[in-house]
Design a protein around this motif. Sequence first.
Motif, PDB file in Angstrom:
ATOM      1  N   UNK A  27       0.857  -1.029   0.153  1.00 24.28           N
ATOM      2  CA  UNK A  27       0.521   0.099  -0.009  1.00 24.28           C
ATOM      3  C   UNK A  27       0.794   1.510  -0.166  1.00 24.28           C
ATOM      4  N   UNK A  28       0.481   2.414   0.011  1.00 22.58           N
ATOM      5  CA  UNK A  28       0.804   3.819  -0.221  1.00 22.58           C
ATOM      6  C   UNK A  28       0.800   4.592   2.087  1.00 22.58           C
ATOM      7  N   UNK A  29       1.440   3.475   2.411  1.00 26.98           N
ATOM      8  CA  UNK A  29       1.694   4.738   4.119  1.00 26.98           C
ATOM      9  C   UNK A  29      -0.114   4.615   4.636  1.00 26.98           C
ATOM     10  N   UNK A 212      -6.284  -3.835  -0.969  1.00 28.39           N
ATOM     11  CA  UNK A 212      -5.350  -3.363  -0.539  1.00 28.39           C
ATOM     12  C   UNK A 212      -4.228  -4.207  -1.035  1.00 28.39           C
ATOM     13  N   UNK A 213      -4.706  -5.234  -1.777  1.00 22.55           N
ATOM     14  CA  UNK A 213      -3.572  -6.058  -2.712  1.00 22.55           C
ATOM     15  C   UNK A 213      -2.835  -5.024  -4.229  1.00 22.55           C
ATOM     16  N   UNK A 218      -8.653   2.206  -4.476  1.00 21.01           N
ATOM     17  CA  UNK A 218      -9.926   1.988  -3.131  1.00 21.01           C
ATOM     18  C   UNK A 218      -9.411   1.829  -1.732  1.00 21.01           C
ATOM     19  N   UNK A 219      -8.156   2.376  -1.525  1.00 21.61           N
ATOM     20  CA  UNK A 219      -7.540   2.407  -0.974  1.00 21.61           C
ATOM     21  C   UNK A 219      -7.847   3.688   0.325  1.00 21.61           C
ATOM     22  N   UNK A 220      -7.419   4.749  -0.379  1.00 17.89           N
ATOM     23  CA  UNK A 220      -8.432   5.848   1.080  1.00 17.89           C
ATOM     24  C   UNK A 220      -6.991   6.288   1.872  1.00 17.89           C
ATOM     25  N   UNK A 221      -8.294   6.040   3.865  1.00 17.98           N
ATOM     26  CA  UNK A 221      -6.481   6.249   4.663  1.00 17.98           C
ATOM     27  C   UNK A 221      -6.842   5.153   5.479  1.00 17.98           C
ATOM     28  N   UNK A 222      -7.550   3.834   5.083  1.00 21.48           N
ATOM     29  CA  UNK A 222      -7.162   2.713   5.810  1.00 21.48           C
ATOM     30  C   UNK A 222      -7.605   1.716   5.545  1.00 21.48           C
ATOM     31  N   UNK A 223      -6.702   1.368   5.391  1.00 19.99           N
ATOM     32  CA  UNK A 223      -7.116  -0.771   4.318  1.00 19.99           C
ATOM     33  C   UNK A 223      -7.567  -1.404   5.871  1.00 19.99           C
ATOM     34  N   UNK A 224      -7.883  -2.849   5.648  1.00 20.70           N
ATOM     35  CA  UNK A 224      -8.997  -3.813   6.450  1.00 20.70           C
ATOM     36  C   UNK A 224      -7.963  -4.885   6.163  1.00 20.70           C
ATOM     37  N   UNK A 225      -6.518  -5.642   5.975  1.00 25.94           N
ATOM     38  CA  UNK A 225      -6.106  -6.962   5.912  1.00 25.94           C
ATOM     39  C   UNK A 225      -7.058  -8.063   6.693  1.00 25.94           C
TER      40      UNK A 225
END
Length: 378
Positions: A27-29, A212-213, A218-225
Amino acid sequence: MNELFPARADIDLDAIAANLGVVREAVDGQKLMGVVKADAYGHGRAECAGALVSAGVDYLGVAQVAEAVALRDDVGPEPAILSWIYAPGADLREALAAGIELSVGAFWAIEQVADAARAVGATAKVHLKVDTGMARGGFNLWDLAEAAKDVRALVAEGVVVLQGLWSHLARADDVECGLTEIQVDRFEQARAIVKDAGLSPVLCHLAASGGALWHPGARYDMVRPGIVLYGLSPNPDYRTASQIGLKAAMTLSADLIVDREVPGGTGVSYGHTAHTEGRTRLGVVPLGYADGIDRKASNAAPLVISGERTQIMGRVCMDQFVVRLPDEVRAGDRAWLFGDAGQGLPTADDWAGVMGTIGYEVVTRLGARVPRRYHGEG
């Protein structure tokens, strides 16, 4: 009692931490929410959450509010915890007192959370959920303006804070289907509606493991793996766990309790759905459908015994199943059902493939009586 049970699930906490690292690199941070619902997909909630916290996760997520309250006891005051399943009439006071953040995706839920917050004198952090294409939970887009207005009034009252705006992707694992892009567009519409209502959510989040991958938009501010943390692929037909760089966290094995030789034509297990073709060595593995070994694994699921691949023979029983044995294997030797492909073992995804299901189900449904043994610290 665990020492008497002839099977075990070995859980590698360092693998879970490493899998979180794979997501972090992809992801991008964005912030990372480690999803530990359903007893961490069968791996053990407290232990896996501890490993994720040690590995620097920003949030933990569980479905049921009861899980969230227990999880707070597991991990202490940090990190933040989001929960999203509760029914009308549920007593949410304990959860709010524990600082659990709650999803609101229905008008009754907004009202219920507000009442609980007033009762405990707390300001509830809520995540407003919108349905962008799952037809499961969350407000329809055409109801969102009214819902946002209600939340705005509660923010002005000081009863709630809008911590998040969120939704769930329906086909993120199907990379080329185009639905994810449609859902991202609908989520953008939702963001605009909420902004027009005078609200500014702290976090917008849409993507779970597949998103996320494989879906940067769709990543926005947080991802939920979720599933990837445990070393399984969201879609092994697209990318296997090994190709993604994941390591299976769970290795399921058992001591053989029977070794025997039978003649050709011997019927095996209930219903005689299998027969030996010639003289055959058979063993018994003491796990069955009471332990989550699905009957659909009958005559199909792979194992490794003494370094050789074999498979279940006959129907899976409640507490045991029969397997073809390599030569020289005896009772007391270990059968390896699934684990990490890098160790030469079948994977949970391999089992899922022969049973017509997904790896999520294979690990999550593993019975509670199977001891979990933890290795590493995350």
